[in-house]
Design an enzyme around this catalytic site. Structure first.
Site, PDB file in Angstrom:
ATOM      1  N   ARG A   1     -13.606 -25.551 -40.895  1.00 32.07           N
ATOM      2  CA  ARG A   1     -13.924 -24.335 -41.832  1.00 32.07           C
ATOM      3  C   ARG A   1     -14.661 -24.609 -43.008  1.00 32.07           C
ATOM      4  O   ARG A   1     -15.911 -24.269 -42.784  1.00 32.07           O
ATOM      5  CB  ARG A   1     -12.590 -23.679 -42.132  1.00 32.07           C
ATOM      6  CG  ARG A   1     -12.815 -22.257 -42.535  1.00 32.07           C
ATOM      7  CD  ARG A   1     -13.205 -21.969 -44.054  1.00 32.07           C
ATOM      8  NE  ARG A   1     -12.308 -22.613 -45.322  1.00 32.07           N
ATOM      9  CZ  ARG A   1     -12.741 -22.915 -46.387  1.00 32.07           C
ATOM     10  NH1 ARG A   1     -13.951 -22.655 -46.760  1.00 32.07           N
ATOM     11  NH2 ARG A   1     -11.834 -23.493 -47.130  1.00 32.07           N
ATOM     12  N   ASP A   2     -14.339 -25.317 -43.939  1.00 33.65           N
ATOM     13  CA  ASP A   2     -15.005 -25.563 -44.951  1.00 33.65           C
ATOM     14  C   ASP A   2     -16.179 -26.441 -44.562  1.00 33.65           C
ATOM     15  O   ASP A   2     -17.383 -26.350 -45.360  1.00 33.65           O
ATOM     16  CB  ASP A   2     -13.906 -26.278 -46.025  1.00 33.65           C
ATOM     17  CG  ASP A   2     -14.484 -26.142 -47.552  1.00 33.65           C
ATOM     18  OD1 ASP A   2     -15.674 -25.913 -47.609  1.00 33.65           O
ATOM     19  OD2 ASP A   2     -13.891 -26.321 -48.417  1.00 33.65           O
TER      20      ASP A   2
ATOM     21  N   CYS B   1     -19.124 -25.285 -50.700  1.00 31.65           N
ATOM     22  CA  CYS B   1     -19.042 -23.828 -50.689  1.00 31.65           C
ATOM     23  C   CYS B   1     -20.691 -23.153 -50.689  1.00 31.65           C
ATOM     24  O   CYS B   1     -21.255 -23.877 -51.622  1.00 31.65           O
ATOM     25  CB  CYS B   1     -18.293 -23.307 -51.796  1.00 31.65           C
ATOM     26  SG  CYS B   1     -18.542 -21.444 -51.986  1.00 31.65           S
TER      27      CYS B   1
HETATM   28  N1  COA Z   1     -14.748  -9.717 -40.542  1.00 26.75           N
HETATM   29  C1  COA Z   1     -15.918  -9.308 -40.081  1.00 26.75           C
HETATM   30  N2  COA Z   1     -16.762  -8.741 -40.583  1.00 26.75           N
HETATM   31  C2  COA Z   1     -16.549  -8.332 -41.814  1.00 26.75           C
HETATM   32  C3  COA Z   1     -15.592  -8.783 -42.422  1.00 26.75           C
HETATM   33  C4  COA Z   1     -14.554  -9.648 -41.919  1.00 26.75           C
HETATM   34  N3  COA Z   1     -13.414 -10.083 -42.499  1.00 26.75           N
HETATM   35  N4  COA Z   1     -15.487  -8.306 -43.891  1.00 26.75           N
HETATM   36  C5  COA Z   1     -16.714  -7.501 -43.914  1.00 26.75           C
HETATM   37  N5  COA Z   1     -17.164  -7.512 -42.716  1.00 26.75           N
HETATM   38  C6  COA Z   1     -18.755  -7.002 -42.666  1.00 26.75           C
HETATM   39  C7  COA Z   1     -18.416  -5.629 -42.661  1.00 26.75           C
HETATM   40  O1  COA Z   1     -18.145  -5.011 -41.477  1.00 26.75           O
HETATM   41  C8  COA Z   1     -19.872  -5.237 -42.979  1.00 26.75           C
HETATM   42  O2  COA Z   1     -20.865  -5.182 -41.585  1.00 26.75           O
HETATM   43  P1  COA Z   1     -21.854  -4.218 -41.545  1.00 26.75           P
HETATM   44  O3  COA Z   1     -22.851  -4.674 -42.560  1.00 26.75           O
HETATM   45  O4  COA Z   1     -22.483  -4.622 -40.173  1.00 26.75           O
HETATM   46  O5  COA Z   1     -21.330  -2.732 -41.770  1.00 26.75           O
HETATM   47  C9  COA Z   1     -20.280  -6.259 -43.724  1.00 26.75           C
HETATM   48  O6  COA Z   1     -19.456  -7.325 -43.487  1.00 26.75           O
HETATM   49  C10 COA Z   1     -20.161  -6.016 -45.445  1.00 26.75           C
HETATM   50  O7  COA Z   1     -18.761  -5.456 -45.447  1.00 26.75           O
HETATM   51  P2  COA Z   1     -18.439  -5.158 -46.917  1.00 26.75           P
HETATM   52  O8  COA Z   1     -16.852  -4.695 -46.672  1.00 26.75           O
HETATM   53  O9  COA Z   1     -19.549  -4.201 -47.501  1.00 26.75           O
HETATM   54  O10 COA Z   1     -18.231  -6.432 -47.641  1.00 26.75           O
HETATM   55  P3  COA Z   1     -19.284  -7.361 -48.344  1.00 26.75           P
HETATM   56  O11 COA Z   1     -20.742  -7.313 -48.096  1.00 26.75           O
HETATM   57  O12 COA Z   1     -18.601  -7.051 -49.894  1.00 26.75           O
HETATM   58  O13 COA Z   1     -18.622  -8.650 -48.018  1.00 26.75           O
HETATM   59  C11 COA Z   1     -16.913 -10.477 -47.727  1.00 26.75           C
HETATM   60  C12 COA Z   1     -17.404  -9.267 -48.585  1.00 26.75           C
HETATM   61  C13 COA Z   1     -16.447 -11.485 -48.637  1.00 26.75           C
HETATM   62  C14 COA Z   1     -16.270  -9.991 -46.517  1.00 26.75           C
HETATM   63  C15 COA Z   1     -18.357 -11.266 -47.133  1.00 26.75           C
HETATM   64  O14 COA Z   1     -19.187 -11.553 -48.183  1.00 26.75           O
HETATM   65  C16 COA Z   1     -17.998 -12.431 -46.473  1.00 26.75           C
HETATM   66  O15 COA Z   1     -17.109 -12.634 -45.780  1.00 26.75           O
HETATM   67  N6  COA Z   1     -18.252 -13.596 -47.284  1.00 26.75           N
HETATM   68  C17 COA Z   1     -17.962 -15.175 -46.896  1.00 26.75           C
HETATM   69  C18 COA Z   1     -17.056 -15.728 -47.997  1.00 26.75           C
HETATM   70  C19 COA Z   1     -16.780 -17.047 -47.698  1.00 26.75           C
HETATM   71  O16 COA Z   1     -16.469 -17.376 -46.568  1.00 26.75           O
HETATM   72  N7  COA Z   1     -17.079 -18.052 -48.709  1.00 26.75           N
HETATM   73  C20 COA Z   1     -17.022 -19.326 -48.471  1.00 26.75           C
HETATM   74  C21 COA Z   1     -15.517 -19.786 -48.451  1.00 26.75           C
HETATM   75  S1  COA Z   1     -14.797 -19.716 -49.973  1.00 26.75           S
HETATM   76 ZN    ZN Z   2     -13.782 -26.432 -50.485  1.00 29.63          ZN
END
Ligand code: COA
Ligand code: ZN
Length: 329
Positions: free
Chosen positions: A20-21, A246
């Site tokens: 994952r990370d 990250c």
């Molecule tokens: N699984 C699948 N798709 C997801 C989702 C999930 N858990 N959460 C959000 N989405 C999709 C939405 O369906 C949307 O898709 P679309 O553009 O096709 O409609 C898009 O992502 C944006 O969704 P939204 O609710 O507006 O969220 P956001 O843009 O504010 O995103 C997060 C929020 C956090 C879910 C997203 O940025 C993310 O997954 N980031 C990754 C964070 C991460 O893993 N960081 C590293 C580890 S700490």
């Molecule tokens: Zn970490």
């Protein structure tokens, strides 16, 4: 408490986060079947918990867009906990559907990092994760909360210990989380700080599963693990080969390396439950999968007692040396 230098068979739980990370930041997409094979190898090597994948937006983290298939198709070994990172309700539903044993909820102890990583304030994250927690409880999945930047934020600097403990209280006290992971997302932790925070946590929540999650960004990873052990921690996240980081934290780099930590702890007499040879074998697959070298010092140098053959001219050199010393006598 006994000194950290003599493990005396004390059990330390190793939790793999490489799939994952580690893989979340890789540019190449590791094929789904290779991810599954990697998780299977890690299960057989004896990791106590594996954070298999993340149910995040596939647009945000395309490297893990195959989360469902990976979690569904791995061979589950009894006793190993299969965890998945979940940022929101959508992620929780996907993870539960794919039979995650544990949902690892994530928010940051720092407001700036939470906003840049998750696009929410911490208060908004807590409200959203309360909903996720309710869903997990309904599905009888365990809940762990990972608090990013618990040892410092790359944008704000030090995060007060009281802030970190206040968020722990909300997740443990209000939501009943089984475990908390204090994450050193960008390698800012140092041993004295780790010992103090670990002790403070342990005094307040002796029964809660505490994990320490270090990145080796500034070379203090192993020192921090030892400081944590000395202060009462017994669970550590680490990544195969030391890959990871990250994508939303400037200057971030790999997690502490699983095989380096296991190698060191076994030498010190701790019981990690991990077969180091199997772990090293799994790590050696990584460069071909991610198409670059890995930080692991153990893959580079071998274990401490992986000895090298004597040089070809060793006997001749010895004869010459002995001849010289008798000549002088
Ligand atoms: N699984 C699948 N798709 C997801 C989702 C999930 N858990 N959460 C959000 N989405 C999709 C939405 O369906 C949307 O898709 P679309 O553009 O096709 O409609 C898009 O992502 C944006 O969704 P939204 O609710 O507006 O969220 P956001 O843009 O504010 O995103 C997060 C929020 C956090 C879910 C997203 O940025 C993310 O997954 N980031 C990754 C964070 C991460 O893993 N960081 C590293 C580890 S700490
Ligand atoms: Zn970490």
């Amino acid at each position: 408490m006994s000194t950290v230098w003599n493990g005396a068979g004390r059990r330390i739980y190793m939790q793999e986060v490489g799939t994952r990370d580690g893989l979340q930041v890789e540019k190449v997409f590791v094929p789904t079947q290779d991810k599954i094979a990697l998780v299977n190898a890690l299960s057989l090597a004896g990791m106590a918990k594996i954070e298999v994948t993340a149910f995040v937006s596939p647009k945000a983290i395309p490297a893990l867009r195959d989360a469902e298939t990976v979690l569904r198709e791995i061979d589950r070994v009894a006793g190993v906990v299969y965890s998945a990172l979940v940022p929101n309700v959508r992620g929780a539903e996907r993870a539960i559907d794919a039979r995650a044993d544990e949902l690892n909820l994530v928010m940051s102890a720092s407001e700036s990092h939470n906003l840049s990583n998750l696009r929410m304030t911490r208060a908004q994250s807590f409200a959203a994760l309360s909903e996720v927690n309710a869903i997990a409880r309904g599905a009888k999945a365990a809940v762990n909360i990972s608090l990013s930047c618990s040892f410092g934020c790359p944008m704000e600097g030090d995060v007060p210990e009281s802030t970190v403990l206040d968020w722990c209280e909300r997740y443990i006290g209000e939501l009943g989380a089984r475990g908390v992971t204090l994450c050193d997302t960008t390698g800012m932790a140092y041993p004295g700080q780790v010992a103090a925070l670990t002790r403070a946590f342990r005094e307040r929540w002796p029964e809660t599963e505490l994990t320490l999650h270090f990145h080796n960004t500034r070379g203090m990873g192993l020192a921090n693990v030892l400081a944590g052990i000395d202060a009462g921690a017994d669970r550590f996240d680490a990544s195969l080969g030391g890959i990871g980081g990250c994508p939303y934290a400037p200057g971030a780099s790999g997690n502490v390396c699983s095989e380096e930590i296991v190698h060191a702890l076994e030498l010190m007499g701790y019981d990690t439950g991990v077969n180091l040879i199997s772990l090293i074998d799994a790590s050696m697959r990584l460069p071909a999968l991610i198409r670059h070298d890995i930080p692991s010092q153990i893959v580079k140098a071998g274990r401490r007692l992986d000895l090298h053959p004597l040089p070809d001219d060793f006997n001749a050199t010895r004869e010459r040396a002995l001849g010289r010393s008798t000549g002088r006598d």
